[in-house]
Design a protein around this motif. Structure first.
Motif, PDB file in Angstrom:
ATOM      1  N   MET A  45       0.836  -1.179   0.000  1.00  0.00           N
ATOM      2  CA  MET A  45       0.000   0.000   0.000  1.00  0.00           C
ATOM      3  C   MET A  45       0.877   1.237   0.000  1.00  0.00           C
ATOM      4  N   THR A  46       0.418   2.185  -0.719  1.00  0.00           N
ATOM      5  CA  THR A  46       1.151   3.446  -0.773  1.00  0.00           C
ATOM      6  C   THR A  46       0.690   4.333   0.375  1.00  0.00           C
ATOM      7  N   GLY A  47       1.352   5.428   0.541  1.00  0.00           N
ATOM      8  CA  GLY A  47       1.008   6.385   1.591  1.00  0.00           C
ATOM      9  C   GLY A  47      -0.388   6.952   1.402  1.00  0.00           C
ATOM     10  N   PHE A  48      -0.747   7.205   0.137  1.00  0.00           N
ATOM     11  CA  PHE A  48      -2.078   7.751  -0.155  1.00  0.00           C
ATOM     12  C   PHE A  48      -3.170   6.732   0.165  1.00  0.00           C
ATOM     13  N   GLY A  49      -2.945   5.474  -0.168  1.00  0.00           N
ATOM     14  CA  GLY A  49      -3.925   4.419   0.106  1.00  0.00           C
ATOM     15  C   GLY A  49      -4.117   4.212   1.596  1.00  0.00           C
ATOM     16  N   LEU A  50      -2.980   4.249   2.346  1.00  0.00           N
ATOM     17  CA  LEU A  50      -3.071   4.105   3.797  1.00  0.00           C
ATOM     18  C   LEU A  50      -3.814   5.268   4.422  1.00  0.00           C
ATOM     19  N   MET A  51      -3.536   6.480   3.946  1.00  0.00           N
ATOM     20  CA  MET A  51      -4.218   7.676   4.443  1.00  0.00           C
ATOM     21  C   MET A  51      -5.712   7.603   4.148  1.00  0.00           C
ATOM     22  N   LEU A  52      -6.065   7.145   2.954  1.00  0.00           N
ATOM     23  CA  LEU A  52      -7.462   7.021   2.565  1.00  0.00           C
ATOM     24  C   LEU A  52      -8.169   5.978   3.437  1.00  0.00           C
ATOM     25  N   LEU A  53      -7.486   4.888   3.743  1.00  0.00           N
ATOM     26  CA  LEU A  53      -8.050   3.847   4.595  1.00  0.00           C
ATOM     27  C   LEU A  53      -8.288   4.374   6.009  1.00  0.00           C
ATOM     28  N   LEU A  54      -7.325   5.089   6.573  1.00  0.00           N
ATOM     29  CA  LEU A  54      -7.472   5.635   7.922  1.00  0.00           C
ATOM     30  C   LEU A  54      -8.602   6.658   7.996  1.00  0.00           C
ATOM     31  N   SER A 102     -11.233   6.833   6.020  1.00  0.00           N
ATOM     32  CA  SER A 102     -12.519   6.153   5.856  1.00  0.00           C
ATOM     33  C   SER A 102     -12.906   5.405   7.131  1.00  0.00           C
ATOM     34  N   LEU A 103     -11.921   4.787   7.817  1.00  0.00           N
ATOM     35  CA  LEU A 103     -12.231   4.118   9.083  1.00  0.00           C
ATOM     36  C   LEU A 103     -12.661   5.117  10.148  1.00  0.00           C
ATOM     37  N   ALA A 104     -12.004   6.261  10.180  1.00  0.00           N
ATOM     38  CA  ALA A 104     -12.392   7.301  11.141  1.00  0.00           C
ATOM     39  C   ALA A 104     -13.807   7.802  10.845  1.00  0.00           C
ATOM     40  N   CYS A 105     -14.132   7.960   9.580  1.00  0.00           N
ATOM     41  CA  CYS A 105     -15.487   8.405   9.202  1.00  0.00           C
ATOM     42  C   CYS A 105     -16.529   7.358   9.590  1.00  0.00           C
ATOM     43  N   TYR A 129     -16.269   5.234  12.022  1.00  0.00           N
ATOM     44  CA  TYR A 129     -16.359   5.276  13.486  1.00  0.00           C
ATOM     45  C   TYR A 129     -17.265   6.429  13.932  1.00  0.00           C
ATOM     46  N   VAL A 130     -17.064   7.593  13.344  1.00  0.00           N
ATOM     47  CA  VAL A 130     -17.871   8.761  13.696  1.00  0.00           C
ATOM     48  C   VAL A 130     -19.335   8.530  13.310  1.00  0.00           C
ATOM     49  N   LEU A 131     -19.573   7.945  12.146  1.00  0.00           N
ATOM     50  CA  LEU A 131     -20.946   7.642  11.746  1.00  0.00           C
ATOM     51  C   LEU A 131     -21.589   6.620  12.680  1.00  0.00           C
ATOM     52  N   GLY A 132     -20.825   5.670  13.151  1.00  0.00           N
ATOM     53  CA  GLY A 132     -21.338   4.696  14.113  1.00  0.00           C
ATOM     54  C   GLY A 132     -21.730   5.360  15.423  1.00  0.00           C
ATOM     55  N   LEU A 133     -20.885   6.286  15.904  1.00  0.00           N
ATOM     56  CA  LEU A 133     -21.208   7.012  17.127  1.00  0.00           C
ATOM     57  C   LEU A 133     -22.461   7.858  16.946  1.00  0.00           C
ATOM     58  N   LEU A 134     -22.569   8.524  15.808  1.00  0.00           N
ATOM     59  CA  LEU A 134     -23.756   9.338  15.539  1.00  0.00           C
ATOM     60  C   LEU A 134     -25.011   8.473  15.462  1.00  0.00           C
ATOM     61  N   GLY A 135     -24.888   7.318  14.844  1.00  0.00           N
ATOM     62  CA  GLY A 135     -26.023   6.407  14.763  1.00  0.00           C
ATOM     63  C   GLY A 135     -26.439   5.899  16.137  1.00  0.00           C
ATOM     64  N   TYR A 136     -25.459   5.618  16.986  1.00  0.00           N
ATOM     65  CA  TYR A 136     -25.741   5.158  18.344  1.00  0.00           C
ATOM     66  C   TYR A 136     -26.467   6.231  19.146  1.00  0.00           C
TER      67      TYR A 136
END
Length: 103
Positions: A1-10, A12-15, A17-24
């Motif tokens: 994975m490149t730096g851009f792909g890793l950044m995009l993955l992190l 998206s995971l953070a988003c 997580y935030v959407l899960g908290l908002l849904g809860y």
């Protein structure tokens, strides 16, 4: 994975997580709302089932009944004053019970 792909993955995971908290939080709010709606429906049903009382006709009184009528009026006034005092005491108690740390 490149730096851009890793950044995009992190990101998206953070988003997610935030959407899960908002849904809860939304789920918890919906549960509270449903309990309040059920309570309001019960109160509205009680209001519709309330029987209207018809006032009684006025009765002619004589001077001999004056003292008993004044005593009854004084008792009614004292009962009303007692209700006002107890309501004020309950409101003050609720205000005193508010926890300021939970803001």
């Amino acid at each position: 994975m490149t730096g851009f792909g890793l950044m995009l993955l992190l990101v998206s995971l953070a988003c997610l997580y935030v959407l899960g908290l908002l849904g809860y939080r939304l789920l918890l709010s919906a549960k509270k709302l449903s309990t309040e709606i059920i309570k309001a429906k019960g109160l509205i049903e009680d209001l519709y089932n309330f029987d209207m009382t018809t006032p009684s006709k006025a009765q002619v009184t004589s001077g001999s009944d004056l003292m008993s009528l004044l005593g009854e009026r004084r008792r009614i006034g004292q009962a009303k004053e007692q209700r006002v005092k107890s309501r004020r005491r309950r409101l003050i108690q609720r205000i005193n019970d508010i926890e300021m740390d939970k803001r």
